[in-house]
Scaffold this active site. Structure first.
Site, short mmCIF file in Angstrom:
data_model
loop_
_atom_site.label_atom_id
_atom_site.label_comp_id
_atom_site.label_asym_id
_atom_site.label_seq_id
_atom_site.Cartn_x
_atom_site.Cartn_y
_atom_site.Cartn_z
N CYS A 61 -26.80 -7.00 -3.43
CA CYS A 61 -26.27 -5.69 -2.60
C CYS A 61 -24.67 -5.66 -2.83
O CYS A 61 -24.42 -4.26 -2.51
CB CYS A 61 -26.48 -7.21 -0.86
SG CYS A 61 -25.07 -7.93 -1.34
N CYS A 71 13.02 13.84 3.87
CA CYS A 71 14.12 13.40 4.57
C CYS A 71 12.88 12.80 5.70
O CYS A 71 12.73 13.77 6.39
CB CYS A 71 15.58 13.74 4.50
SG CYS A 71 16.50 12.46 5.94
N CYS A 79 14.16 3.15 1.85
CA CYS A 79 14.50 2.14 2.18
C CYS A 79 13.17 0.77 2.86
O CYS A 79 12.96 1.29 3.80
CB CYS A 79 15.89 2.03 3.28
SG CYS A 79 16.39 0.18 4.19
N CYS A 112 18.00 11.79 3.01
CA CYS A 112 18.49 12.19 2.08
C CYS A 112 19.72 11.62 2.55
O CYS A 112 19.95 10.14 3.28
CB CYS A 112 19.14 13.89 2.66
SG CYS A 112 20.13 13.91 4.20
N CYS A 151 22.54 11.43 6.05
CA CYS A 151 20.68 10.77 6.84
C CYS A 151 20.90 9.19 6.45
O CYS A 151 20.65 8.16 7.69
CB CYS A 151 19.99 11.29 7.01
SG CYS A 151 19.20 12.55 7.50
N HIS A 205 -22.34 -10.79 2.15
CA HIS A 205 -23.53 -10.22 2.30
C HIS A 205 -22.41 -8.47 1.88
O HIS A 205 -22.38 -8.33 3.34
CB HIS A 205 -24.22 -9.91 3.31
CG HIS A 205 -25.42 -8.52 3.42
ND1 HIS A 205 -26.61 -8.82 2.28
CD2 HIS A 205 -26.03 -7.57 4.33
CE1 HIS A 205 -27.23 -7.69 2.94
NE2 HIS A 205 -27.11 -6.73 3.83
#
Length: 704
Positions: A364, A541, A552, A570, A573, A620
Site C-alpha cells: 500500500c 515588508c 524575525c 523594511c 518597520c 495502512h
C-alpha cells in the site's frame, strides 16, 4: 437457442495496436489460419446490416489479440463503439457476470434518465445469418422495476433492448429486491432491426449456481438465528442487510457510531443502488457522510452481515473455498505515453471497486504513492518520459504501470510486484516501507534524476532532497495548524530556504512511526505561498509592503501580528515593530537583498498547488488525489479496501471513491477551518485531517 460452444481462440478481439493490415483496436475477427511467425490471418466482422458476416480479411499479431468464445463475440458485436468493447473487456468480473446472465437476474443499466434497475427477461438475436459460420449480435431485453415495488404492469412491446456495455452492475436472481422502493423511469424502445427471440437464457455452470445458492442460504441463516453475534465491522466493510421480508441489499459501511436519539451502534451504509426513502448521507437532520442521493441507509450494526457475494460460507470444520483472481485482459501499450486522466473522464474511468492499483503483500505504501504522483498530475511526466532506447528496463516497467492506470483505470497486482522485484531490494518486495524511502529510490534509481528540492541551510552550501521533513517544537504551533504554518515555522526555525522554486514539493508531516503524531489534526493548505522561503529573492515588508531587509522568528507566533505568518520588515518597520516592550528582546536577522532592486518594486508571489495527500492509519497507506481544477474534484484511493477469499488463495480489492465533500470543506475560510470540530465532519474528511502523512504540491506552471 444457439448453443454456446467454445472453440478455442476461433474468435478474437484486437486489444492493442493502431491499424495492422485490416484490423484495428476493438474490432472482432475470426481466425482462419496462423502464420509461422505467430500472426493470425482472419476475417473481420464489419458493420452494416449483415454485421455478423465477415466481409474482409487481415493479419494481426497474436499478442495483440484476446481470445473470445462465440457467445462473448456475439455480445461484443452488439456494442457499436470499439473503445467501449475494450473497456468492458477490461472489467473482467463484470463481463464474466454479463456472459453468465440468466433469466430474472437483476441488472442495472445505463439509460438517458440515469441508472435503472430491471430484470433480464430474454436474450435477443439481432441481424441475419447468411452462412452457418456467421454470427448474430446478442442483446438483452430488460423489464424495469417501477416505484410500486413490483415489475411494471405496462410492459412495452417489445421490451427495451440493451447491449452488454449498457449493463453496469449484475445481481444474482436470488437477490432481486422486489420489496424495495426502486426509483422508476420510462424507457423508449430501441430500433431492434431484425430481431429473433431466443427461447431461453444461457445456463450458468452448476458450480456458479451452487455458489449463489450457498450464499443465500448462509445469509438467511445468519439473520434468522437470534444467537448469532454480528461480525465486527469497520468503515469500508462490504455488508448486506436483509429486511423482514427477506429482501437483501448490499453496500459499503461509510460511518459507524450512535446517531442522535438512538442507542447502540449503528452503521451508515452506501448502497449499490438508489432506493427511494434513503438519503445522501443525512439521518435525523444531521450529515454523517456524503454519497449519491438515495443510497445512504442507516441501520443498527446487528442488522448487518458480511457481503455474501464475496464471503464463502463454511460449515462445521470445513474450510473456505479457494478464490481465483479474475482474469485480466492484455493491455495495449502503444508507443506514445498516456496523458494524465482529464477531469471529465476521471470518475467514469476510476470510480468504483477493482479500480486503481491492486495491492498485494504490504504494497500500500507504493500503491498510494504511485497513484498520487501519476494518476492525474502532469508534474513529473517530463522525468519519466525518456526515449525508449535509453531507458532502463525498470523505467519501462513503471511507464507501463502509469499508462495502464491512465488508460484502463486498473493495474493488476502482477505489474506492481514485478516493479517491486526490479527495485532490487528484497524488503521492497515483502515488507511495509515508508513512502519517503520509496520516493528516494524512485528518483535516484528508476529515473536517475536530480533531487526535486535544492535547500540552503544557514546560508551554507546548497543541498538536494526529494522530500521536506517538518521539524519543530509542538509549543510553537496551535492545536490544529495548517500546512502553511508548519512549513513556515519549520523553515524559519532551521534557517532553511529554497535555493530555487521547485516544480514539485513533497512535505512530510511531523509524525514518527505508525502511531506517534505531533498534532492530532492538520488542516491542508490548498495553496502554499513559498515566496518568503526563497533564498536571495525579493521579499515584501509584512507591514508596509516595501522591500524587506530583516526577518524575525520570534515574531512568528505573535497574536497581535497575525500568528503563523512569516514576519519580514523594511528597516523602518523593523525599528518600529521591535520598539514595543514585548519585542525588544527579539533578534531579527538581516536578509540577503538582491542588488539593483528598487524598494517599492512589487514582489511576485510564488504559489504551489495541492494535488495529493498520503495518509497512514495503523500501517495502512491511502491517498487523496485532486483530479481537476474544480474545488470538489477529489478522489480517495485504497489499494486494499477489501479482500476476496482468504490469505492464501484470495486477492485484494482496490477501490476509488469520489469525495466532493472534502472540496466543500477545504473551500471554507481558514479561520472557519481552525474552529471546525473534526468529529463532526464527513468520514473521509475526518480521515484526512487525522491521518495526513505527506502533502504533495506542484507549481501552477503544470496545472491539473
Amino acid at each position: 437457442m444457439e448453443p454456446k460452444t467454445v472453440v478455442k481462440e476461433k474468435y478474437f478481439i484486437v486489444t492493442r495496436g493502431k491499424s495492422r493490415k485490416g484490423f484495428c483496436r476493438g474490432c472482432i475477427g475470426r481466425v482462419e489460419a496462423e502464420t509461422q511467425c505467430g500472426e493470425l490471418m482472419g476475417l473481420l466482422f464489419s458493420g452494416g446490416s449483415n454485421v455478423g458476416s465477415p466481409k474482409s480479411g487481415g493479419v494481426v499479431r497474436r499478442e495483440d489479440t484476446y481470445p473470445l468464445t462465440r457467445h462473448q463475440a456475439q455480445l461484443l458485436l452488439f456494442v457499436s463503439s470499439f473503445s467501449k468493447r475494450v473497456e468492458l473487456l477490461c472489467n473482467p468480473q463484470l463481463f464474466s457476470a454479463i456472459c453468465e446472465l440468466t433469466q430474472d437476474d437483476l441488472v442495472v443499466v445505463k439509460h438517458k434518465k440515469g441508472h435503472l434497475p430491471g430484470l433480464v427477461k430474454n436474450l435477443m438475436q439481432i441481424g441475419r445469418k447468411e452462412n452457418k459460420d456467421d454470427l448474430y449480435m446478442l442483446g438483452f431485453e430488460v423489464e424495469f422495476v417501477d416505484s410500486d415495488h413490483n415489475l411494471s404492469s405496462k410492459k412495452p412491446t417489445p421490451l427495451p433492448l440493451f447491449s452488454a456495455a449498457d449493463i453496469i452492475q449484475v445481481v444474482p436472481s436470488n437477490s432481486v429486491p422486489l420489496g424495495l422502493h426502486w426509483k422508476d423511469g420510462q424507457c423508449k424502445c430501441l430500433n431492434t432491426k431484425a430481431v429473433t427471440r431466443i427461447n431461453s437464457m444461457p445456463h450458468i455452470s452448476s458450480r456458479a449456481r451452487q455458489g449463489r445458492e450457498g450464499h443465500t442460504e448462509h445469509s438467511v441463516i445468519q439473520n434468522q438465528s437470534p444467537s448469532t453475534s454480528p461480525a465486527p465491522l469497520e468503515v469500508g466493510s462490504m455488508v448486506e442487510v436483509v429486511s423482514n421480508s427477506r429482501i437483501t441489499v448490499y453496500g459499503v459501511v461509510q460511518w459507524l457510531g450512535v446517531p442522535a436519539g438512538k442507542t447502540g451502534e449503528w452503521a451508515g451504509i452506501e448502497l449499490d443502488y438508489e432506493v427511494n426513502g434513503c438519503s445522501d448521507g443525512i439521518y435525523g437532520g444531521q450529515r454523517y457522510f456524503t454519497c449519491k442521493g438515495g443510497r445512504a441507509l442507516f441501520v443498527p450494526v446487528t442488522k448487518c452481515s458480511p457481503d455474501g457475494r464475496f464471503v464463502y460460507s463454511s460449515t462445521g470444520s470445513g474450510t473456505s473455498k479457494p478464490t481465483e483472481i479474475p482474469p485480466v485482459p492484455p493491455f495495449e501499450d502503444p508507443e506514445e505515453d498516456a496523458p494524465p486522466i482529464p477531469e471529465s473522464e476521471a470518475l467514469s474511468l476510476l470510480e468504483g471497486r477493482m479500480k486503481g492499483i491492486q495491492g498485494h503483500i504490504n504494497s500500500c505504501y507504493l500503491d498510494a504513492t504511485l497513484f498520487s504522483l501519476f494518476s492525474t498530475s502532469v508534474t513529473l511526466d517530463h522525468i519519466c518520459r525518456k526515449p525508449a532506447d535509453t531507458e532502463q528496463p525498470i523505467t519501462g516497467t513503471l511507464r507501463k504501470i502509469v499508462n495502464r492506470l491512465r488508460r484502463q483505470g486498473f493495474v493488476p497486482t502482477e505489474s506492481v510486484m514485478n516493479f517491486r522485484k526490479q527495485l532490487g531490494c528484497d524488503t521492497f518486495q515483502t515488507e511495509e516501507k515508508d513512502p519517503e524511502e520509496f520516493i528516494t529510490v524512485l528518483f535516484q534509481k528508476v529515473f536517475s534524476t536530480e533531487p526535486l528540492l535544492k535547500l540552503r541551510s544557514r546560508r551554507e552550501t546548497c543541498q538536494g532532497a526529494y522530500t521536506l521533513q517538518i521539524f519543530l517544537e509542538k509549543e510553537q504551533m496551535g492545536q490544529m495548524p495548517t500546512v502553511q504554518q508548519l512549513l513556515d515555522t519549520s523553515c524559519l526555525s532551521g534557517d532553511i530556504k529554497f535555493d530555487e522554486a521547485p516544480h514539485c514539493l513533497i512535505v512530510q508531516m511531523p509524525r514518527f512511526g505508525n502511531k506517534y503524531k505531533m498534532f492530532s489534526h492538520i488542516i491542508p493548505s490548498t495553496e502554499l505561498d513559498i515566496t518568503d522561503l526563497l533564498y536571495n529573492s525579493p521579499r515584501e515588508c509584512f507591514v508596509c509592503g516595501h522591500l524587506a531587509e530583516y526577518e524575525c522568528l520570534q515574531c512568528l507566533p505573535d497574536r497581535k501580528l497575525q500568528p503563523g505568518r512569516i514576519k519580514q520588515y523594511c528597516t523602518t518597520c523593523n525599528t518600529q515593530v521591535h520598539s514595543h516592550h514585548t519585542r525588544q528582546g527579539h533578534s531579527p536577522k538581516p536578509l540577503q537583498v538582491p542588488a539593483n532592486v528598487s524598494p517599492d518594486t512589487p514582489v511576485p508571489r510564488h504559489m504551489m498547488q495541492l494535488f495529493a495527500v498520503l495518509c497512514i492509519q495503523t500501517s495502512h497507506y491511502v491517498s487523496f488525489v485532486k483530479y481537476g481544477p474544480d474545488p470538489r474534484s477529489w478522489l480517495f484511493f485504497d489499494s486494499m479496501a477489501d479482500r476476496c477469499g482468504d490469505d492464501q488463495s484470495g486477492f485484494n480489492i482496490p477501490e476509488i471513491r469520489a469525495c466532493p465533500e472534502l472540496g466543500d470543506f477545504l473551500s471554507r475560510p481558514e479561520e472557519e477551518l481552525a474552529r471546525a470540530n473534526p468529529s463532526q465532519t464527513p468520514e473521509l474528511t475526518r480521515r484526512l485531517l487525522c491521518d495526513s502523512y505527506m502533502f504533495l504540491y506542484q507549481s501552477p506552471a503544470t496545472p491539473l
